[in-house]
Design a protein around this motif. Structure first.
Motif, PDB file in Angstrom:
ATOM      1  N   LYS A  82       1.772  33.280  24.644  1.00  0.00           N
ATOM      2  CA  LYS A  82       1.866  32.479  25.857  1.00  0.00           C
ATOM      3  C   LYS A  82       1.049  33.034  27.021  1.00  0.00           C
ATOM      4  N   ALA A  83       0.613  34.291  26.949  1.00  0.00           N
ATOM      5  CA  ALA A  83      -0.119  34.896  28.066  1.00  0.00           C
ATOM      6  C   ALA A  83      -1.495  34.261  28.236  1.00  0.00           C
ATOM      7  N   ALA A  84      -1.938  34.184  29.495  1.00  0.00           N
ATOM      8  CA  ALA A  84      -3.294  33.693  29.766  1.00  0.00           C
ATOM      9  C   ALA A  84      -4.323  34.745  29.409  1.00  0.00           C
ATOM     10  N   CYS A  85      -3.960  36.035  29.521  1.00  0.00           N
ATOM     11  CA  CYS A  85      -4.813  37.115  29.030  1.00  0.00           C
ATOM     12  C   CYS A  85      -4.013  38.398  28.933  1.00  0.00           C
ATOM     13  N   PHE A  86      -4.555  39.360  28.207  1.00  0.00           N
ATOM     14  CA  PHE A  86      -3.934  40.662  27.985  1.00  0.00           C
ATOM     15  C   PHE A  86      -4.876  41.727  28.529  1.00  0.00           C
ATOM     16  N   VAL A  87      -4.342  42.648  29.342  1.00  0.00           N
ATOM     17  CA  VAL A  87      -5.157  43.682  29.984  1.00  0.00           C
ATOM     18  C   VAL A  87      -4.832  45.037  29.364  1.00  0.00           C
ATOM     19  N   TYR A  88      -5.883  45.762  28.933  1.00  0.00           N
ATOM     20  CA  TYR A  88      -5.684  47.034  28.223  1.00  0.00           C
ATOM     21  C   TYR A  88      -6.775  48.019  28.657  1.00  0.00           C
ATOM     22  N   PRO A  89      -6.606  48.668  29.833  1.00  0.00           N
ATOM     23  CA  PRO A  89      -7.669  49.529  30.372  1.00  0.00           C
ATOM     24  C   PRO A  89      -7.547  50.996  29.953  1.00  0.00           C
ATOM     25  N   SER A  90      -7.254  51.241  28.684  1.00  0.00           N
ATOM     26  CA  SER A  90      -7.001  52.594  28.196  1.00  0.00           C
ATOM     27  C   SER A  90      -8.248  53.485  28.310  1.00  0.00           C
ATOM     28  N   PHE A  91      -8.013  54.760  28.636  1.00  0.00           N
ATOM     29  CA  PHE A  91      -9.102  55.734  28.693  1.00  0.00           C
ATOM     30  C   PHE A  91      -9.545  56.192  27.302  1.00  0.00           C
ATOM     31  N   TYR A  92      -8.585  56.258  26.361  1.00  0.00           N
ATOM     32  CA  TYR A  92      -8.906  56.886  25.080  1.00  0.00           C
ATOM     33  C   TYR A  92      -8.103  56.230  23.965  1.00  0.00           C
ATOM     34  N   GLU A  93      -8.805  55.708  22.960  1.00  0.00           N
ATOM     35  CA  GLU A  93      -8.179  55.083  21.798  1.00  0.00           C
ATOM     36  C   GLU A  93      -8.977  55.434  20.554  1.00  0.00           C
ATOM     37  N   GLY A  94      -8.277  55.858  19.502  1.00  0.00           N
ATOM     38  CA  GLY A  94      -8.947  56.070  18.234  1.00  0.00           C
ATOM     39  C   GLY A  94      -9.270  54.760  17.542  1.00  0.00           C
ATOM     40  N   PHE A  95      -8.422  53.749  17.791  1.00  0.00           N
ATOM     41  CA  PHE A  95      -8.647  52.431  17.192  1.00  0.00           C
ATOM     42  C   PHE A  95      -8.366  51.323  18.217  1.00  0.00           C
ATOM     43  N   GLY A  96      -7.143  51.238  18.717  1.00  0.00           N
ATOM     44  CA  GLY A  96      -6.809  50.220  19.700  1.00  0.00           C
ATOM     45  C   GLY A  96      -6.222  48.978  19.068  1.00  0.00           C
ATOM     46  N   LEU A  97      -4.987  49.095  18.549  1.00  0.00           N
ATOM     47  CA  LEU A  97      -4.362  47.982  17.842  1.00  0.00           C
ATOM     48  C   LEU A  97      -3.861  46.863  18.764  1.00  0.00           C
ATOM     49  N   PRO A  98      -3.261  47.145  19.931  1.00  0.00           N
ATOM     50  CA  PRO A  98      -2.731  46.054  20.763  1.00  0.00           C
ATOM     51  C   PRO A  98      -3.738  44.957  21.096  1.00  0.00           C
ATOM     52  N   PRO A  99      -4.996  45.256  21.445  1.00  0.00           N
ATOM     53  CA  PRO A  99      -5.927  44.152  21.695  1.00  0.00           C
ATOM     54  C   PRO A  99      -6.138  43.254  20.474  1.00  0.00           C
ATOM     55  N   LEU A 100      -6.162  43.851  19.275  1.00  0.00           N
ATOM     56  CA  LEU A 100      -6.305  43.033  18.069  1.00  0.00           C
ATOM     57  C   LEU A 100      -5.076  42.167  17.849  1.00  0.00           C
ATOM     58  N   GLU A 101      -3.893  42.722  18.110  1.00  0.00           N
ATOM     59  CA  GLU A 101      -2.673  41.926  17.979  1.00  0.00           C
ATOM     60  C   GLU A 101      -2.714  40.737  18.934  1.00  0.00           C
ATOM     61  N   ALA A 102      -3.169  40.992  20.165  1.00  0.00           N
ATOM     62  CA  ALA A 102      -3.273  39.903  21.136  1.00  0.00           C
ATOM     63  C   ALA A 102      -4.264  38.848  20.660  1.00  0.00           C
ATOM     64  N   MET A 103      -5.430  39.282  20.176  1.00  0.00           N
ATOM     65  CA  MET A 103      -6.431  38.342  19.661  1.00  0.00           C
ATOM     66  C   MET A 103      -5.861  37.505  18.518  1.00  0.00           C
ATOM     67  N   ALA A 104      -5.106  38.159  17.633  1.00  0.00           N
ATOM     68  CA  ALA A 104      -4.538  37.460  16.479  1.00  0.00           C
ATOM     69  C   ALA A 104      -3.565  36.372  16.917  1.00  0.00           C
ATOM     70  N   CYS A 105      -3.014  36.504  18.115  1.00  0.00           N
ATOM     71  CA  CYS A 105      -2.099  35.499  18.661  1.00  0.00           C
ATOM     72  C   CYS A 105      -2.820  34.496  19.557  1.00  0.00           C
ATOM     73  N   GLY A 106      -4.153  34.569  19.592  1.00  0.00           N
ATOM     74  CA  GLY A 106      -4.921  33.638  20.400  1.00  0.00           C
ATOM     75  C   GLY A 106      -4.949  33.953  21.876  1.00  0.00           C
ATOM     76  N   CYS A 107      -4.733  35.218  22.215  1.00  0.00           N
ATOM     77  CA  CYS A 107      -4.700  35.633  23.614  1.00  0.00           C
ATOM     78  C   CYS A 107      -6.026  36.292  23.996  1.00  0.00           C
ATOM     79  N   PRO A 108      -6.709  35.827  25.046  1.00  0.00           N
ATOM     80  CA  PRO A 108      -7.924  36.508  25.511  1.00  0.00           C
ATOM     81  C   PRO A 108      -7.594  37.922  25.986  1.00  0.00           C
ATOM     82  N   VAL A 109      -8.518  38.873  25.786  1.00  0.00           N
ATOM     83  CA  VAL A 109      -8.226  40.254  26.166  1.00  0.00           C
ATOM     84  C   VAL A 109      -9.307  40.822  27.082  1.00  0.00           C
ATOM     85  N   ILE A 110      -8.836  41.689  27.995  1.00  0.00           N
ATOM     86  CA  ILE A 110      -9.693  42.510  28.841  1.00  0.00           C
ATOM     87  C   ILE A 110      -9.418  43.947  28.453  1.00  0.00           C
ATOM     88  N   VAL A 111     -10.447  44.682  28.019  1.00  0.00           N
ATOM     89  CA  VAL A 111     -10.250  46.054  27.555  1.00  0.00           C
ATOM     90  C   VAL A 111     -11.277  46.990  28.194  1.00  0.00           C
TER      91      VAL A 111
END
Length: 365
Positions: A263-292
């Protein structure tokens, strides 16, 4: 004669966070490959080994049995007893750690955060894991990591032979292991557009920048929804409440998170350090635009399916939020690209590549 493959299942006694999720999904996918004949169970026998403690959430597997062994727990069990019970077989460790007294093993090391972002960890944790990563890098037959970024970090900080490291991407489906729980939407006016963020005490997640971006945006026609168990006041210089229009939901279940992503209009994920970064992919899989963030592994994983921000600049994060929220066409393009991008990442493919690596270790010639 079948090859014995033991899986370090200490993760079953731990709370389920990122690396435990990864381990659980890989094991379930391996069990699926056995069920459908992609792994010949007459040639390869998998066994989970865990301490004799109550498991947090047992796995329902058809072909990989669980053996609870030993008398110790935690690191002591892993270092002292696990090598004994995995004698005569290859040991697979999926959660960054493994016994230093065993040579015939494969270890997944997710990132080099204990070196690159030490302030995110306690002193004791940091010292132990730095020793562990370097020694496992020397002793293990193979090291798996989850991005090319992490591979380069492990080479840089731990001196691991590049030929020993295999990059195998994670999957993204675990958010779908339960049905979406839309009851969470009753806690705020979900009919109004909202931006979703997830709070965390860990400094490398950079939640403070989200708070500052909210302040810079001031009064807008949209809401900020913060999911996570941490009270956002800890990120403020005082105990004043967060800016208006911000809803803090506290802890949310996987099903509730899925509903928020949808339901979100977008998902914001401004992490400094990620080995992979699963939450943005989860958001994408739900049709949510992401800012990373434009740093670490996130560009590698998200490709052209995300809008990138400077994690060190709250004003840039705020600007990117305005771009997305004020441009329906941009939101739709990001949504479509995200749904296409996530097709690259599945747990079955992760398990297939992990098994191929296992076979090369068992049969090197």
């Amino acid at each position: 004669m079948s090859a014995n493959i033991f899986i370090n299942a200490r993760f079953l006694t731990q709370p389920v966070t990122g690396v435990q999720r990864y381990a659980r999904e890989v094991v379930k996918a391996l069990d699926h490959l056995i069920e459908h004949g992609e792994i010949d169970k007459s040639k390869y026998r998998f066994t989970l080994l865990s301490p004799r403690r109550e498991t947090k959430a047992p796995l329902e597997l058809k072909h990989i049995p669980l053996q609870q062994v030993g008398f110790l727990s935690g690191h002591a069990w892993e270092q002292l007893e696990l090598p004994l019970y995995s004698r005569g077989g290859l040991l697979i460790n999926l959660c960054n750690t493994g016994p230093l007294l065993k040579d015939s093993q494969v270890v997944t090391i997710h990132d080099a955060g204990v070196f690159a972002f030490p302030e995110a960890y306690s002193f004791a944790f940091r010292v132990w894991y730095r020793i562990l990563f370097k020694e496992l890098g020397k002793r293990a037959r193979k090291i798996i990591t989850v991005s090319s970024f992490s591979k380069n970090e492990l080479i840089r900080f731990c001196g691991i032979d590049p030929e020993k490291i295999e990059v195998i991407y994670e999957g993204k489906e675990q958010v779908f292991s339960v049905a979406p729980d839309y009851s969470i939407l009753e806690k705020f006016d979900a009919e109004k557009p909202f931006i979703l963020a997830v709070s965390s005490l860990s400094p490398h997640k950079n939640f403070q920048a989200v708070v500052r971006a909210i302040e810079l945006l001031g009064h807008t026609g949209f809401q900020f929804v913060i999911a996570g168990g941490v009270n956002p006041k800890v990120f403020k210089s005082s105990a004043e409440p967060l800016p208006g229009g911000v809803i803090h939901l506290g802890y949310v279940s996987d099903g509730q998170l899925w509903a928020l992503y949808e339901k979100a209009a977008c998902f914001v994920y401004p992490s400094f350090y990620e080995g992979f970064g699963l939450p943005p992919l989860e958001a994408m899989a739900c049709g949510c635009p992401v800012i990373v963030s434009e740093v670490a592994s996130l560009p590698e994983i998200c490709g052209d399916a995300a809008l990138y921000c400077n994690p060190h600049s709250a004003s840039d994060i705020a600007d990117k939020v305005k771009q997305v929220m004020n441009n329906a066409g941009l939101r739709q393009r990001l949504r479509q690209k995200g749904l296409e991008r996530v097709k690259m990442f599945t747990w079955l493919e992760c398990a297939r590549k992990t098994f191929e690596l296992i076979k090369t270790v068992l049969n090197p010639y």
